[in-house]
Structure formats: C-alpha cells, structure tokens
Design a protein around this motif. Structure first.
Motif, PDB file in Angstrom:
ATOM      1  N   GLY A  73     -22.911  -0.058  -9.462  1.00 30.71           N
ATOM      2  CA  GLY A  73     -22.939   0.882 -10.578  1.00 30.71           C
ATOM      3  C   GLY A  73     -21.740   1.806 -10.575  1.00 30.71           C
ATOM      4  O   GLY A  73     -20.736   1.554  -9.908  1.00 30.71           O
ATOM      5  N   ILE A  74     -21.880   2.898 -11.311  1.00 31.72           N
ATOM      6  CA  ILE A  74     -20.781   3.839 -11.502  1.00 31.72           C
ATOM      7  C   ILE A  74     -20.325   4.399 -10.147  1.00 31.72           C
ATOM      8  O   ILE A  74     -21.147   4.777  -9.309  1.00 31.72           O
ATOM      9  CB  ILE A  74     -21.194   4.972 -12.472  1.00 31.72           C
ATOM     10  N   TYR A  75     -19.027   4.484  -9.969  1.00 29.11           N
ATOM     11  CA  TYR A  75     -18.450   4.813  -8.664  1.00 29.11           C
ATOM     12  C   TYR A  75     -18.971   6.134  -8.102  1.00 29.11           C
ATOM     13  O   TYR A  75     -19.280   6.246  -6.907  1.00 29.11           O
ATOM     14  CB  TYR A  75     -16.923   4.853  -8.773  1.00 29.11           C
ATOM     15  N   ILE A  78     -22.563   5.690  -6.700  1.00 29.94           N
ATOM     16  CA  ILE A  78     -22.633   4.709  -5.614  1.00 29.94           C
ATOM     17  C   ILE A  78     -21.926   5.221  -4.366  1.00 29.94           C
ATOM     18  O   ILE A  78     -22.445   5.094  -3.248  1.00 29.94           O
ATOM     19  CB  ILE A  78     -22.034   3.366  -6.063  1.00 29.94           C
ATOM     20  N   SER A  79     -20.764   5.821  -4.526  1.00 29.28           N
ATOM     21  CA  SER A  79     -20.045   6.342  -3.359  1.00 29.28           C
ATOM     22  C   SER A  79     -20.823   7.485  -2.707  1.00 29.28           C
ATOM     23  O   SER A  79     -20.833   7.626  -1.477  1.00 29.28           O
ATOM     24  CB  SER A  79     -18.639   6.794  -3.752  1.00 29.28           C
ATOM     25  N   HIS A  80     -21.489   8.289  -3.518  1.00 27.58           N
ATOM     26  CA  HIS A  80     -22.326   9.369  -2.975  1.00 27.58           C
ATOM     27  C   HIS A  80     -23.459   8.787  -2.137  1.00 27.58           C
ATOM     28  O   HIS A  80     -23.721   9.247  -1.013  1.00 27.58           O
ATOM     29  CB  HIS A  80     -22.882  10.215  -4.113  1.00 27.58           C
ATOM     30  N   TRP A  81     -24.135   7.778  -2.652  1.00 26.91           N
ATOM     31  CA  TRP A  81     -25.237   7.160  -1.917  1.00 26.91           C
ATOM     32  C   TRP A  81     -24.758   6.412  -0.678  1.00 26.91           C
ATOM     33  O   TRP A  81     -25.449   6.395   0.339  1.00 26.91           O
ATOM     34  CB  TRP A  81     -26.005   6.222  -2.842  1.00 26.91           C
ATOM     35  N   GLU A  82     -23.589   5.793  -0.761  1.00 27.49           N
ATOM     36  CA  GLU A  82     -23.059   5.120   0.428  1.00 27.49           C
ATOM     37  C   GLU A  82     -22.888   6.116   1.572  1.00 27.49           C
ATOM     38  O   GLU A  82     -23.197   5.822   2.734  1.00 27.49           O
ATOM     39  CB  GLU A  82     -21.724   4.452   0.109  1.00 27.49           C
ATOM     40  N   GLY A  91     -19.196   0.212  -6.039  1.00 25.85           N
ATOM     41  CA  GLY A  91     -18.939   1.187  -7.087  1.00 25.85           C
ATOM     42  C   GLY A  91     -17.720   0.816  -7.897  1.00 25.85           C
ATOM     43  O   GLY A  91     -16.692   0.439  -7.345  1.00 25.85           O
ATOM     44  N   PHE A  92     -17.829   0.910  -9.211  1.00 26.10           N
ATOM     45  CA  PHE A  92     -16.681   0.652 -10.086  1.00 26.10           C
ATOM     46  C   PHE A  92     -16.821   1.509 -11.325  1.00 26.10           C
ATOM     47  O   PHE A  92     -17.634   2.436 -11.351  1.00 26.10           O
ATOM     48  CB  PHE A  92     -16.501  -0.846 -10.365  1.00 26.10           C
ATOM     49  N   ASN A  93     -16.019   1.254 -12.348  1.00 22.44           N
ATOM     50  CA  ASN A  93     -16.015   2.169 -13.482  1.00 22.44           C
ATOM     51  C   ASN A  93     -15.769   1.408 -14.777  1.00 22.44           C
ATOM     52  O   ASN A  93     -15.601   0.181 -14.783  1.00 22.44           O
ATOM     53  CB  ASN A  93     -14.970   3.273 -13.268  1.00 22.44           C
ATOM     54  N   LYS A  94     -15.746   2.150 -15.882  1.00 21.95           N
ATOM     55  CA  LYS A  94     -15.629   1.553 -17.214  1.00 21.95           C
ATOM     56  C   LYS A  94     -14.378   0.681 -17.315  1.00 21.95           C
ATOM     57  O   LYS A  94     -13.296   1.091 -16.919  1.00 21.95           O
ATOM     58  CB  LYS A  94     -15.553   2.641 -18.287  1.00 21.95           C
ATOM     59  N   GLY A  95     -14.551  -0.521 -17.824  1.00 20.49           N
ATOM     60  CA  GLY A  95     -13.451  -1.459 -17.965  1.00 20.49           C
ATOM     61  C   GLY A  95     -13.271  -2.364 -16.775  1.00 20.49           C
ATOM     62  O   GLY A  95     -12.568  -3.376 -16.855  1.00 20.49           O
TER      63      GLY A  95
END
Length: 230
Positions: A73-75, A78-82, A91-95
C-alpha cells in the motif's frame, strides 16, 4: 481468475500466481461470517490496502503476522508499520507499478481521507488510493473509497480496465447513481461489481440503480464468500 467478496470492501482475488486479500476487514464486520475466516484467508500471498480506515485495514496486521505475508500500500503507512509493527511491507505511491505474483498492480488516485486510530484520536496514514490490477488478460480497477474524480478520465483512457470494483454505498463514498455516472462517463467496463454497501443501515442496500443505469455492462451483485469467475 476468481474474485470472492468478503463483505463491505474486502475481496479475495486469485490472479496469476497471487492470492490477494484486498482491504480485509473480517473481525467485527457485520456481514462476514466468522466461520468463513479460514476459507477466506487460505493460501493468501499478499494484503493490498486502499487506505488506513479500520473498516478496510482492521485485520491487516493480525493477518500479516499470522500468514507471514507482506502488506502492500501507500508508502507512508507501510513504512510506519514496518518500523513500528515489524511486519513485512511493500510500500509505493501513486503512479508506481509493482509485480505481485505475475499480476501488475498500479496505484492510482482516489478522493477520500485516510487515518488510523491513535491514543489521542486519528493519525495520518498516507493518502487514500485505488488500484489498476492487470493479469490474465484483464485489467481490474479497484476504486477504493472515493467520489467521482476528473482523474478517472485519464485513468480509464490509459489503463482501459474492463472490470470495475466500485464503492457505491453512499454516505462515505459514491452512491449507486454516482458510481453509474462515473462508469458511463469515464470507463468502458464489461463487468461492474459494487462494494462498500449493505454493511450498515446508512449505506445503500441494493445495486438496482447501478444495474438499471448500465445496461451495456454486466453488473454483478456479489454474495459474501461466493466466488465470481472472471
């Protein structure tokens, strides 16, 4: 390719070599039978989130740990949960486009809000999103929670999805009439599957308005835990 509704906005998507749990809210979901949990999550390879609200992400962390699978999902979230929850994430982003077991998943825009619960109230959880999922000769548009957007014009033109999984319950998202307008104006779906409805009294309880407005598409009213072959 099989798609199974888990109630509300949750789906189990079997595509290419992946089994993707989309927005899996099972615990406390009034339309999901607890006895079906094992069947719903069996063999899952990924969890795909559209945003942080509890009626979409509610079982995410527990399932990620239980099944030892990544959350996608949104970076920001996801990075916070990691870091804080020690889960595996993508984690990735739009596009951005990622490969999940041979299925190509592109994150696209949505217009809504996104937060998770914190000790002092809602906490920012990155931006809400939708997805274009390409595989097995199809492109599926998962709208996530959204209203009509001008972005849908280029999204439909560029990705050309033939299947639309559209939020359509109203109150928090598009209702059936607005979802029908978006489908007719911006897309050329062959199949439309409504979601984010029937769960609570405040949401629409029937897709008949959507069915009547889209005579050239197959509108499938999903049934919880009944697989749809696409």
């Amino acid at each position: 390719m099989n798609l199974t509704w888990l109630g509300h906005s949750g789906f189990r998507l079997q595509i290419e070599e992946a089994v993707i749990l989309i927005d899996p809210w099972l615990t406390g979901n009034p339309v999901f039978p607890e006895t079906a949990r094992a069947e719903a999550i069996a063999g899952a390879t990924h969890i795909l989130l559209t945003h942080g609200h509890g009626d979409h992400s509610g079982d995410t962390l527990a399932l990620a740990r239980e099944l030892k699978i990544p959350v996608v999902g949104i970076y920001d979230l996801i990075s916070h949960w990691e870091a804080s929850e020690k889960i595996e994430g993508i984690g990735f982003n739009k596009g951005g486009t990622i490969d999940l077991g041979g299925a190509k998943v592109t994150m696209v825009n949505a217009t809504h809000s996104s937060s998770i619960s914190g000790p002092d109230g809602p906490v920012y959880a990155g931006h809400e999103s939708g997805y274009m999922i390409a595989g097995e000769g199809h492109v599926i548009y998962v709208s996530g929670d959204t209203d009509i957007m001008a972005d849908m014009e280029w999204m439909g033109d560029l990705h050309k999805p033939d299947i639309g999984i559209l939020c359509a319950g109203g109150h928090f998202t598009m209702d059936m009439a607005r979802a029908a307008y978006a489908a007719k104006r911006y897309f050329a779906f062959k199949t439309v599957i409504p979601c984010h409805y029937k769960t609570f009294p405040a949401l629409e309880q029937s897709a008949q308005v959507l069915i009547d407005a889209l005579p050239d598409a197959q509108v499938i009213e999903p049934q919880v835990m009944k697989a749809i072959s696409l």
